[in-house]
Design a protein around this motif. Sequence first.
Motif, PDB file in Angstrom:
ATOM      1  N   ASN A 193      -1.723   0.029   4.036  1.00  0.00           N
ATOM      2  CA  ASN A 193      -2.394   0.796   5.096  1.00  0.00           C
ATOM      3  C   ASN A 193      -1.753   2.154   5.356  1.00  0.00           C
ATOM      4  O   ASN A 193      -2.171   2.859   6.273  1.00  0.00           O
ATOM      5  CB  ASN A 193      -2.424  -0.018   6.389  1.00  0.00           C
ATOM      6  N   CYS A 194      -0.762   2.529   4.570  1.00  0.00           N
ATOM      7  CA  CYS A 194      -0.103   3.826   4.742  1.00  0.00           C
ATOM      8  C   CYS A 194      -1.050   4.933   4.294  1.00  0.00           C
ATOM      9  O   CYS A 194      -1.526   4.946   3.156  1.00  0.00           O
ATOM     10  CB  CYS A 194       1.194   3.871   3.939  1.00  0.00           C
ATOM     11  N   LYS A 195      -1.327   5.888   5.186  1.00  0.00           N
ATOM     12  CA  LYS A 195      -2.292   6.944   4.908  1.00  0.00           C
ATOM     13  C   LYS A 195      -1.776   7.983   3.912  1.00  0.00           C
ATOM     14  O   LYS A 195      -2.528   8.883   3.518  1.00  0.00           O
ATOM     15  CB  LYS A 195      -2.702   7.637   6.208  1.00  0.00           C
ATOM     16  N   ALA A 196      -0.510   7.863   3.506  1.00  0.00           N
ATOM     17  CA  ALA A 196       0.028   8.779   2.488  1.00  0.00           C
ATOM     18  C   ALA A 196      -0.103   8.191   1.091  1.00  0.00           C
ATOM     19  O   ALA A 196       0.261   8.842   0.113  1.00  0.00           O
ATOM     20  CB  ALA A 196       1.495   9.090   2.786  1.00  0.00           C
ATOM     21  N   LEU A 197      -0.607   6.962   0.989  1.00  0.00           N
ATOM     22  CA  LEU A 197      -0.729   6.285  -0.288  1.00  0.00           C
ATOM     23  C   LEU A 197      -2.190   5.986  -0.617  1.00  0.00           C
ATOM     24  O   LEU A 197      -2.992   5.713   0.269  1.00  0.00           O
ATOM     25  CB  LEU A 197       0.046   4.961  -0.283  1.00  0.00           C
ATOM     26  N   GLY A 198      -2.493   6.026  -1.902  1.00  0.00           N
ATOM     27  CA  GLY A 198      -3.774   5.569  -2.390  1.00  0.00           C
ATOM     28  C   GLY A 198      -3.554   4.390  -3.326  1.00  0.00           C
ATOM     29  O   GLY A 198      -2.448   4.191  -3.847  1.00  0.00           O
ATOM     30  N   ARG A 199      -4.568   3.597  -3.530  1.00  0.00           N
ATOM     31  CA  ARG A 199      -4.459   2.452  -4.426  1.00  0.00           C
ATOM     32  C   ARG A 199      -4.813   2.890  -5.845  1.00  0.00           C
ATOM     33  O   ARG A 199      -5.851   3.505  -6.070  1.00  0.00           O
ATOM     34  CB  ARG A 199      -5.363   1.327  -3.944  1.00  0.00           C
ATOM     35  N   SER A 200      -3.931   2.565  -6.764  1.00  0.00           N
ATOM     36  CA  SER A 200      -4.135   2.988  -8.141  1.00  0.00           C
ATOM     37  C   SER A 200      -5.262   2.203  -8.803  1.00  0.00           C
ATOM     38  O   SER A 200      -5.750   1.202  -8.268  1.00  0.00           O
ATOM     39  CB  SER A 200      -2.833   2.800  -8.931  1.00  0.00           C
ATOM     40  N   ALA A 201      -5.627   2.628  -9.996  1.00  0.00           N
ATOM     41  CA  ALA A 201      -6.665   1.921 -10.752  1.00  0.00           C
ATOM     42  C   ALA A 201      -6.219   0.512 -11.118  1.00  0.00           C
ATOM     43  O   ALA A 201      -7.056  -0.363 -11.369  1.00  0.00           O
ATOM     44  CB  ALA A 201      -7.014   2.709 -12.010  1.00  0.00           C
ATOM     45  N   ASN A 202      -4.903   0.294 -11.131  1.00  0.00           N
ATOM     46  CA  ASN A 202      -4.350  -1.013 -11.488  1.00  0.00           C
ATOM     47  C   ASN A 202      -4.001  -1.870 -10.271  1.00  0.00           C
ATOM     48  O   ASN A 202      -3.318  -2.887 -10.418  1.00  0.00           O
ATOM     49  CB  ASN A 202      -3.102  -0.829 -12.349  1.00  0.00           C
ATOM     50  N   PHE A 203      -4.474  -1.459  -9.115  1.00  0.00           N
ATOM     51  CA  PHE A 203      -4.113  -2.179  -7.885  1.00  0.00           C
ATOM     52  C   PHE A 203      -4.591  -3.631  -7.939  1.00  0.00           C
ATOM     53  O   PHE A 203      -5.753  -3.908  -8.252  1.00  0.00           O
ATOM     54  CB  PHE A 203      -4.728  -1.476  -6.671  1.00  0.00           C
ATOM     55  N   ASN A 204      -3.676  -4.537  -7.611  1.00  0.00           N
ATOM     56  CA  ASN A 204      -3.983  -5.968  -7.576  1.00  0.00           C
ATOM     57  C   ASN A 204      -3.335  -6.543  -6.321  1.00  0.00           C
ATOM     58  O   ASN A 204      -2.115  -6.712  -6.271  1.00  0.00           O
ATOM     59  CB  ASN A 204      -3.452  -6.664  -8.831  1.00  0.00           C
ATOM     60  N   ALA A 205      -4.144  -6.810  -5.315  1.00  0.00           N
ATOM     61  CA  ALA A 205      -3.621  -7.202  -4.009  1.00  0.00           C
ATOM     62  C   ALA A 205      -2.771  -8.467  -4.090  1.00  0.00           C
ATOM     63  O   ALA A 205      -1.661  -8.518  -3.555  1.00  0.00           O
ATOM     64  CB  ALA A 205      -4.766  -7.392  -3.024  1.00  0.00           C
ATOM     65  N   GLU A 206      -3.274  -9.490  -4.742  1.00  0.00           N
ATOM     66  CA  GLU A 206      -2.548 -10.763  -4.783  1.00  0.00           C
ATOM     67  C   GLU A 206      -1.249 -10.645  -5.553  1.00  0.00           C
ATOM     68  O   GLU A 206      -0.217 -11.188  -5.153  1.00  0.00           O
ATOM     69  CB  GLU A 206      -3.438 -11.850  -5.372  1.00  0.00           C
ATOM     70  N   LEU A 207      -1.286  -9.949  -6.664  1.00  0.00           N
ATOM     71  CA  LEU A 207      -0.065  -9.769  -7.452  1.00  0.00           C
ATOM     72  C   LEU A 207       0.949  -8.928  -6.686  1.00  0.00           C
ATOM     73  O   LEU A 207       2.162  -9.204  -6.717  1.00  0.00           O
ATOM     74  CB  LEU A 207      -0.407  -9.124  -8.793  1.00  0.00           C
ATOM     75  N   PRO A 257      -1.558  12.321  -0.422  1.00  0.00           N
ATOM     76  CA  PRO A 257      -1.291  12.919   0.892  1.00  0.00           C
ATOM     77  C   PRO A 257      -2.567  13.174   1.684  1.00  0.00           C
ATOM     78  O   PRO A 257      -3.606  13.524   1.127  1.00  0.00           O
ATOM     79  CB  PRO A 257      -0.584  14.236   0.546  1.00  0.00           C
ATOM     80  N   SER A 258      -2.471  12.974   2.974  1.00  0.00           N
ATOM     81  CA  SER A 258      -3.607  13.223   3.869  1.00  0.00           C
ATOM     82  C   SER A 258      -3.218  14.306   4.859  1.00  0.00           C
ATOM     83  O   SER A 258      -2.047  14.414   5.253  1.00  0.00           O
ATOM     84  CB  SER A 258      -3.994  11.941   4.612  1.00  0.00           C
ATOM     85  N   PRO A 259      -4.169  15.128   5.259  1.00  0.00           N
ATOM     86  CA  PRO A 259      -3.840  16.170   6.242  1.00  0.00           C
ATOM     87  C   PRO A 259      -3.463  15.546   7.579  1.00  0.00           C
ATOM     88  O   PRO A 259      -3.983  14.498   7.964  1.00  0.00           O
ATOM     89  CB  PRO A 259      -5.143  16.975   6.347  1.00  0.00           C
TER      90      PRO A 259
END
Length: 379
Positions: A28-42, A152-154
Amino acid sequence: MVRKIYSANFEPGAKRMISDYLYLVYANCKALGRSANFNAELCRSNFRDTLQEICSELNLSSEIELQSTLLQLKQNRAGLIIKTHPFLEIFYLLNTLDEVNADASDFDELGRFKYSASFQKQNNLAPNRVLHLILETCNKIPFLRTNFDYSPSPTRFFLSHDIDSLYGSTVQDGLWAIKHMRPDVLLTLFANLITQKPHWFNIDLIMDIESEYDFRSTFYWLVNKGRINSRQTNSDYSISSPKLKACLKRVTDRGFENGLHKSISNQNLEEEAALLPSKPIGNRFHYLKFTLPGAYQSLEASGFKLDASLGFAEQFGFRNAYSLPFSPYNFDTRTAHGFLEVPLTLMDGTFQRYLKLPVEKTADQVIAFFENNKQNALL
C-alpha cells in the motif's frame, strides 16, 4: 478529501502476524508500484520466511514472541534489536513504539510524548527514515525487487483547521493591537463586537479562499465548551447552537468536511461524535493529547475511518518518520487497524508558540519543507 486519495482498505488475506502487516505496508506504499512479476501469495510467504529468520537470529520462537518483545522494549535497548533487520526498524518507527513503553519523564505537562524523547530525535534519524528504508530494501532484497518497482507519486496536501475558538479575537487580537500600537485593528475589533460578527468566525471566508484554488479542507470541531485549568481549555462556542449548526451545514453543502476535535472530557470518542449533526469519519485529538496504543484502540472501537493527530506539538515534520498515511498495527488482534492515520506535519502553533519564529522565518521553514518533500508525501 484525503479519503479520495488514500484508502484504508487493505487487500483481502490473512493479516495475523507482523510479517503479513509488513507485506501490507509495502503493498500500500504510494511510492511503490507492483511489478509485472508481482505475486501476492509468494510475496507474503517471503515476508513470513524472513521474519522467521529474524526470530531465529534473536533466539525467539515465533512472531508472537517477537511482537511481545517489541511491545515491551525500552528505547535505550531498541537500537540493539531493531538494527537486526530493516523490517524491524520499519515496524518499530512506523508504529511509534518508542511511545508505547516510555518513561513518565518522556511526557510533557499535558501528558503528550515529547519530540526530544523520541527515538528519531535521540538517534538523529533522517526525517523520512521509514520511506527511505522501504525503498532501500526494495533495491537490496531480491523478493522485494521482484515484486515492487519504484513508482514515485506527487505529494498531496491534506488541509485542515482545528476550530478551538470563534470568539477569542477581541481579547487576543486586541492585546496584539495594543502592543503594536494599531488603533485601526482595535476599531475593527470593536466594530465586529458591536455588529456581532467575530473576526475569527470566518469559516465561510476560509471556504471562499480555498475554493478559489480548488481546495477542500476539513474543519475539526470541539463539542465541549469551557476552561479545564490554567493550561487547557475546550471551545468558546456551543456546538448545538443554531448558528453553529447552520455553519456546519454550509461546510458540508459546499463539499468540505466536518470532523471531531476530541475534547478534554470524560466522554469517549463515540459519545462526542454523536454530538455533531452528522457522524464524522475523521478525528484529531485536541492539543494532540493522546497516548499509544490506547488512542488507536479507541479510534478502532468508535468506528472512525481516519485520524489526523500524528504530529508533535513542538516540532514540525513526521512523528513516525514516515511521510505517507498508514494503518497502525493492532497488537491485540495482530492485524492492521481499520482506520487510516494521516501525518500532521505542519501546524501554525508549532512555529508561533513552541519554536517562536517570526512569520518570515516560518515561511522559509515551510517552503524548505515543501521543497524537500515534493514527492511521496501527504503534507
